[in-house]
Design an enzyme around this catalytic site. Structure first.
Site, short mmCIF file in Angstrom:
data_model
loop_
_atom_site.label_atom_id
_atom_site.label_comp_id
_atom_site.label_asym_id
_atom_site.label_seq_id
_atom_site.Cartn_x
_atom_site.Cartn_y
_atom_site.Cartn_z
N TYR A 161 0.84 -1.20 0.00
CA TYR A 161 0.00 0.00 0.00
C TYR A 161 0.88 1.26 0.00
O TYR A 161 0.66 2.19 -0.79
CB TYR A 161 -0.90 -0.02 1.22
CG TYR A 161 -1.68 1.25 1.47
CD1 TYR A 161 -2.71 1.64 0.62
CD2 TYR A 161 -1.41 2.05 2.58
CE1 TYR A 161 -3.44 2.79 0.85
CE2 TYR A 161 -2.14 3.20 2.82
CZ TYR A 161 -3.15 3.57 1.96
OH TYR A 161 -3.86 4.71 2.20
N SER A 164 2.49 1.73 -3.38
CA SER A 164 1.56 2.22 -4.41
C SER A 164 1.28 3.70 -4.25
O SER A 164 1.23 4.45 -5.23
CB SER A 164 0.25 1.42 -4.36
OG SER A 164 -0.48 1.68 -3.17
N LYS A 165 1.12 4.15 -3.03
CA LYS A 165 0.81 5.56 -2.79
C LYS A 165 2.04 6.45 -2.97
O LYS A 165 1.90 7.63 -3.32
CB LYS A 165 0.23 5.72 -1.38
CG LYS A 165 -1.18 5.14 -1.24
CD LYS A 165 -2.18 5.87 -2.13
CE LYS A 165 -3.60 5.47 -1.85
NZ LYS A 165 -4.59 6.24 -2.64
N ILE A 194 -7.26 9.78 9.64
CA ILE A 194 -8.65 10.15 9.33
C ILE A 194 -9.58 9.00 9.72
O ILE A 194 -9.35 7.85 9.35
CB ILE A 194 -8.82 10.48 7.83
CG1 ILE A 194 -7.81 11.56 7.41
CG2 ILE A 194 -10.25 10.92 7.54
CD1 ILE A 194 -7.95 12.88 8.14
#
Length: 264
Positions: A161, A164-165, A194
């Protein structure tokens, strides 16, 4: 130099916005703020029922909402979506959709890895390519949603993750440099801490596990100088500002929305 009124600068009247991952969380919050600002919406998500519910909720705020149930890991679906717009292409693209299933590097197989890359990075690239190709003479606004973990990884099991970001950040900067001369303004937001539907689900799972894992959540809260988790609407407000003329000179920026996590 003229100074337009603030109300005019913050308006999206006459604009069309495409938002991916719009059925929940940050994407849903962005859709609401854009609708309130007067934008016509093109909402994309894989979850048909949730997407329809969001469209119904926002129908009082804007005259135009269209929904598209789409698997963003399928490039041909992205091509078909943009072709369906004809000359009426969106002025604003928000690449918000993303998945973050946890798995250690040693447990990961190619199918699992590829799926995360296809949704989180490849789809962002193809979305941007389609918009730029179809608006090369008109320009537009691209806002990519990344994560603070692409700069400062915190939790184990998310290497795929994070990778990818991090690619989304690199893509944002490259597009900003290459296509500014064609009238495109490209920026990225990096949310952190968040409280979305997804993070709430993770929190519930953690509460059911051993106390040792609770330390992960506690440590993260301790790292937030602002002293609390953020809300999806707090990211949406930044996405709204970036889509308006209020930030007409903001370009190629990577902006954390993280309660000060990166500065702690």
């Amino acid at each position: 130099m003229t100074h337009p009124p603030l109300e005019q600068l913050l308006s999206l009247e006459g604009k069309k916005a495409l938002i991916t991952g719009a059925a929940a969380g940050i994407g849903k919050a962005i859709a609401r703020r854009y609708a309130e600002a007067g934008a016509a919406l093109q909402l994309v998500d894989l979850h048909a029922e949730k997407l329809a519910k969001v469209a119904a909720e926002l129908s009082d705020h804007t005259r135009s909402i269209q929904t598209h149930v789409l698997d963003l890991s399928d490039k041909s679906s992205i091509t078909k979506l943009w072709a369906s717009f004809g000359d009426n292409t969106p002025d604003i693209l928000v690449n918000n959709a993303g998945i973050y299933p946890e798995k250690s590097v040693l447990e990961m197989d190619e199918v699992f890895y590829r799926k995360v890359m296809e949704v989180n990075l490849d789809a962002v690239f193809w979305m941007c390519q389609e918009m730029i190709a179809r608006r090369i003479k008109r320009g537009g606004i691209i806002i990519n949603i990344g994560t603070i973990e692409s700069i400062l990884p915190f939790k184990d099991g998310l290497a795929h993750y994070v990778m990818s970001k991090a690619g989304v950040i690199a893509l944002t900067r490259a597009l900003a440099k290459e296509y500014a001369k064609h009238g495109f303004r490209v920026n990225a937001l990096l949310p952190g801490g968040i409280m979305t539907e997804g993070t709430r689900a993770v929190a519930r799972q953690i509460l059911q596990l051993k106390l040792g894992l609770l330390k992960v959540g506690y440590d993260f809260q301790q790292r937030l100088p602002i002293g609390r988790a953020g809300q999806p609407d707090e990211v949406a407000r930044m996405a709204l500002v970036l889509a308006t003329d209020l930030t007409s000179y903001v370009h190629g920026s990577i902006i954390p929305v993280d309660g000060g996590f990166l500065s702690a």
